[in-house]
Design an enzyme around this catalytic site. Structure first.
Site, short mmCIF file in Angstrom:
data_model
loop_
_atom_site.label_atom_id
_atom_site.label_comp_id
_atom_site.label_asym_id
_atom_site.label_seq_id
_atom_site.Cartn_x
_atom_site.Cartn_y
_atom_site.Cartn_z
CE1 TYR A 142 -99.41 -117.10 -56.89
CE2 TYR A 142 -97.24 -116.18 -57.33
CZ TYR A 142 -98.55 -116.01 -56.93
OH TYR A 142 -99.00 -114.77 -56.60
CE LYS A 191 -114.87 -120.54 -52.92
NZ LYS A 191 -115.79 -119.56 -52.30
CG ASP A 223 -115.82 -116.70 -50.22
OD1 ASP A 223 -115.33 -117.42 -49.32
OD2 ASP A 223 -116.92 -116.95 -50.75
CG ASP A 247 -100.12 -112.72 -54.55
OD1 ASP A 247 -99.23 -111.93 -54.16
OD2 ASP A 247 -100.75 -112.58 -55.62
CG ASP A 251 -100.84 -107.20 -52.14
OD1 ASP A 251 -99.73 -107.48 -51.64
OD2 ASP A 251 -100.97 -106.71 -53.28
C1 IPM Z 1 -95.59 -110.98 -54.08
C2 IPM Z 1 -95.73 -110.54 -55.49
C3 IPM Z 1 -95.26 -111.67 -56.40
C4 IPM Z 1 -96.17 -112.84 -56.16
C5 IPM Z 1 -95.22 -111.34 -57.88
C6 IPM Z 1 -94.43 -110.08 -58.16
C7 IPM Z 1 -94.68 -112.50 -58.66
O1 IPM Z 1 -97.03 -110.15 -55.76
O2 IPM Z 1 -94.45 -111.25 -53.65
O3 IPM Z 1 -96.60 -111.07 -53.38
O4 IPM Z 1 -97.25 -112.94 -56.76
O5 IPM Z 1 -95.81 -113.70 -55.35
MG MG Z 2 -98.29 -110.15 -54.06
#
Ligand code: IPM
Ligand code: MG
Length: 360
Positions: A142, A191, A223, A247, A251
């Protein structure tokens, strides 16, 4: 004591859910005699519209001068062009980087009253889900060097995954500390079969593990972790991992609970100043309709009370109030199921506020 909270409603449903979170903090303040001072500032898409930049200097300054930051959500279709020079997400990266928030705590919990919400088969979630993803937040790909170049006349682009030992150490340490407060199990996701940076992570983990003999450390390739999260989510407790893996996995972990509108997050650094936000994003499709679920933002304020202000009892009070309201059958549209009572954003906030007032 006065707690100064830089408040960034942001875009989409941000302002609606922030209003409910502020309501809850005020109720807590009244009950326990704390003063919360909300300083409203702009970031994200609305800041691009108003100031031409996603993170105005003034906003950053206000955040730095506060005791914590409360953020709704940023982004939306209006600013979605990934080739644009200014984008709402830059506000998030800017805040994380400038405030030194190197750690992101993302709990993924399957709430007992919402156990039917998981998209996984009941047999797969019978043992429950209670995962804490500890994601590195200010390093890796990032923030690494990136660019465009030409290779033998062919256009190319690159991004760099780089970590130094200090960056790894501080996040892995937090992983161990978090594990010590929970079930003393730490899963390090990487990884390492491919990436040199992952191999350095493993080295640091092995060294730090000696300081935490009570913690059982495991390693998993990312993975495989992605697969195991849907195969048997109950096997995970604390996961510590890099920025980009965190990240993606956070999710996924939130989705398996089935209630993304319920999940809070905390971004922490080396001081008490933290940033707290729901993980669900700006949900532009339902913005302004009064139907968004404010519970993730409300639960984020509980994390703020706990991690930034050390108000553990007050934080628990919020968590309990949320559970009470869910147990009583109240649901926003995103978590509604048969036989439950549908409520809007404001009503949900009011119910939690009442539950706190009634609580002992
Ligand atoms: C998160 C989001 C952010 C990230 C984006 C919106 C930059 O997906 O907070 O997880 O990738 O960190
Ligand atoms: Mg995210």
């Amino acid at each position: 004591m006065i707690y100064k909270i830089a408040t960034i409603p942001g875009d989409g449903i941000g302002p609606e859910v922030i209003a409910e979170a502020v309501k809850i903090l005020n109720v807590i303040g009244e009950k326990y005699n704390h003063e919360f001072e909300f300083n409203y500032v702009t970031a994200g898409g609305c800041a691009i519209d108003e100031f031409g930049v996603p993170l105005p200097e003034e906003t950053l300054k206000a955040c730095k001068e506060s005791d914590s930051v409360l953020l709704g959500a940023v982004g939306g279709p209006k600013w979605d062009d990934p080739t644009a020079k200014v984008r709402p997400e830059q506000a998030l990266l800017g805040l994380r980087g400038e405030l030194g928030l190197f750690a992101n705590l993302r709990p993924a919990v399957l709430y007992e009253p919402l156990k039917d919400a998981s998209p996984l088969k009941p047999s797969l979630v019978a043992e429950g889900i209670d995962i804490m993803v500890v994601r590195e937040l200010t390093g890796g790909i990032y923030f690494g060097e990136r660019g465009r170049l030409e290779e033998n006349g062919v256009e190319a682009a690159y991004d760099t995954e780089k970590y130094n030992v200090n960056e790894i150490e501080r996040i892995v340490k937090l992983g161990f500390e978090t594990a010590m407060k929970r079930s003393k199990k730490l899963m390090c996701v990487d990884k390492a079969n491919i990436l040199e940076s992952s191999r350095l992570w493993r080295q640091v983990v092995a060294r730090l593990a000696k300081d935490y003999p009570e913690v059982t450390v495991d390693h998993m390739y990312v993975d495989n972790a992605a697969m195991q999260l849907v195969r048997k989510p109950s096997q995970f407790d604390v996961i510590v991992t890099s920025n980009i893996f965190g990240d993606i996995l956070s999710d996924e972990a939130s989705m398996v609970t089935g209630s993304i509108g319920m999940l809070p997050s905390a971004s922490l650094g080396s001081t008490n100043l933290g940033m707290y936000e729901p993980i669900h994003g700006s949900a532009p499709d339902i913005a302004g309709k009064g139907i968004a679920n404010p519970l993730a933002t409300i639960l984020s304020t509980a994390m703020m009370l706990k991690y930034s202000f050390g108000l553990v009892k007050e934080a628990e009070e919020i968590d309990n109030a949320v559970l009470k309201v869910l147990s009583a059958g109240y649901r926003t549209g995103d978590i509604i199921s048969e036989g439950k009572t549908l409520v809007g954003t404001v009503e949900m906030g009011n119910l939690v506020a009442e539950a706190i007032k009634e609580g002992k």
